[in-house]
Write a protein that holds these residues in place. Structure first.
Motif, short mmCIF file in Angstrom:
data_model
loop_
_atom_site.label_atom_id
_atom_site.label_comp_id
_atom_site.label_asym_id
_atom_site.label_seq_id
_atom_site.Cartn_x
_atom_site.Cartn_y
_atom_site.Cartn_z
N GLY A 26 -1.46 52.18 0.74
CA GLY A 26 -2.01 52.96 -0.32
C GLY A 26 -3.37 52.10 -1.01
N ILE A 27 -3.17 50.74 -1.13
CA ILE A 27 -4.45 49.99 -1.64
C ILE A 27 -5.48 49.98 -0.57
CG2 ILE A 27 -5.02 47.55 -1.95
CD1 ILE A 27 -3.46 48.73 -4.28
N GLY A 28 -4.95 49.96 0.91
CA GLY A 28 -6.12 49.96 1.80
C GLY A 28 -6.70 51.36 1.82
N ALA A 29 -5.93 52.29 1.68
CA ALA A 29 -6.58 53.85 1.58
C ALA A 29 -7.61 53.65 0.49
CB ALA A 29 -5.64 54.77 1.72
N VAL A 30 -7.12 53.28 -0.65
CA VAL A 30 -8.05 53.46 -1.78
C VAL A 30 -9.40 52.46 -1.82
CG1 VAL A 30 -8.23 52.78 -4.38
CG2 VAL A 30 -6.15 53.89 -3.43
N LEU A 31 -9.22 51.41 -0.89
CA LEU A 31 -10.27 50.49 -0.75
C LEU A 31 -11.36 51.22 0.36
CD1 LEU A 31 -8.99 46.95 -0.37
CD2 LEU A 31 -10.45 47.83 -2.24
N MET A 32 -10.59 51.84 1.40
CA MET A 32 -11.56 52.66 2.20
C MET A 32 -12.26 53.85 1.57
SD MET A 32 -11.10 51.51 5.59
CE MET A 32 -11.15 52.95 6.56
N ILE A 33 -11.55 54.49 0.72
CA ILE A 33 -12.20 55.75 0.02
C ILE A 33 -13.46 55.08 -0.85
CG2 ILE A 33 -11.95 57.31 -1.61
CD1 ILE A 33 -9.02 57.89 -0.31
N HIS A 34 -13.10 53.96 -1.63
CA HIS A 34 -14.15 53.50 -2.55
C HIS A 34 -15.23 52.95 -1.39
CE1 HIS A 34 -16.12 50.49 -4.93
NE2 HIS A 34 -16.00 51.12 -5.99
N SER A 35 -15.09 52.23 -0.42
CA SER A 35 -16.28 51.81 0.44
C SER A 35 -17.00 53.06 0.81
CB SER A 35 -15.75 51.03 1.38
OG SER A 35 -14.93 51.43 2.29
N LEU A 36 -16.07 54.09 1.15
CA LEU A 36 -16.92 55.29 1.55
C LEU A 36 -17.79 55.84 0.48
CD1 LEU A 36 -16.87 58.01 3.77
CD2 LEU A 36 -15.59 58.83 2.02
N VAL A 37 -17.49 55.92 -0.88
CA VAL A 37 -18.32 56.39 -1.86
C VAL A 37 -19.42 55.45 -2.04
CG1 VAL A 37 -18.23 56.87 -4.30
CG2 VAL A 37 -16.19 57.81 -3.04
N SER A 38 -19.23 54.07 -1.93
CA SER A 38 -20.04 53.11 -2.04
C SER A 38 -21.27 53.38 -1.20
CB SER A 38 -19.53 51.74 -2.25
OG SER A 38 -19.01 51.56 -3.21
N MET A 39 -20.93 53.43 0.02
CA MET A 39 -21.91 53.69 1.34
C MET A 39 -22.64 54.90 1.06
SD MET A 39 -23.27 52.46 3.75
CE MET A 39 -22.38 51.72 5.04
N GLN A 40 -21.96 56.07 0.54
CA GLN A 40 -22.70 57.41 0.15
C GLN A 40 -23.98 56.89 -0.74
OE1 GLN A 40 -22.46 59.94 2.13
NE2 GLN A 40 -24.15 60.97 1.05
N HIS A 41 -23.34 56.44 -1.83
CA HIS A 41 -24.41 56.03 -2.66
C HIS A 41 -25.74 55.19 -2.23
CE1 HIS A 41 -22.66 57.71 -6.39
NE2 HIS A 41 -21.51 57.40 -6.03
N PHE A 42 -25.08 54.21 -1.52
CA PHE A 42 -26.19 53.22 -1.05
C PHE A 42 -27.00 53.86 0.14
CE2 PHE A 42 -27.82 51.06 2.80
CZ PHE A 42 -28.49 50.07 2.10
N LYS A 43 -26.48 55.27 0.86
CA LYS A 43 -27.58 55.80 1.51
C LYS A 43 -28.55 56.86 0.87
CE LYS A 43 -25.74 58.07 5.17
NZ LYS A 43 -25.11 58.98 6.22
N GLU A 44 -27.94 57.08 -0.28
CA GLU A 44 -28.80 58.14 -1.23
C GLU A 44 -29.95 57.22 -1.82
OE1 GLU A 44 -26.22 60.16 -3.94
OE2 GLU A 44 -25.26 61.28 -2.39
#
Length: 118
Positions: A26-44
């Motif tokens: 669960g912690i790993g999945a939360v970290l993966m989702i958070h990095s996905l959101v962070s990467m999307q913000h960085f791309k924007e």
């Protein structure tokens, strides 16, 4: 205690209190989702400023940490691995003879030219 009591206790413990592997996944999945959101913000942000920077190191490390936590949790959750035993009929065969199929044997290996006159 009887075997039935032990089985009931085991089922209740697994339902009420999830194991450490589940928590780790669960912690790993939360970290993966958070990095996905962070990467999307960085791309924007990169598209808005028209910059060609590489992704920040914290996003990459967070993604790798989340992925490794998930992989370790899944492998740990799987338990003991069983050995692969060959079937009795194939135990005596060599490795090359296992993949031999008569239907795929091709004996005409020379290329044929279409404009060739016989």
């Amino acid at each position: 205690t009887t075997t039935a009591d032990q089985a009931t206790t085991h089922l209740l413990r697994n339902r009420i209190m999830p194991s450490m592997d589940t928590f780790q996944a669960g912690i790993g999945a939360v970290l993966m989702i958070h990095s996905l959101v962070s990467m999307q913000h960085f791309k924007e942000f990169a598209m808005a400023t028209e910059s060609r920077e590489s992704p920040p190191l914290d996003i990459i490390l967070e993604c790798l940490l989340g992925m490794s936590l998930c992989i370790i949790a899944v492998v740990t959750r799987a338990g003991n691995f069983m050995t692969n035993k060959a079937a009795p009929y194939s135990a005596k065969k060599t490795f090359d003879s296992l993949s031999y199929r008569k239907n795929f044997a091709i004996f005409n290996h020379r290329p044929v030219r279409l404009d060739q006159k016989s």
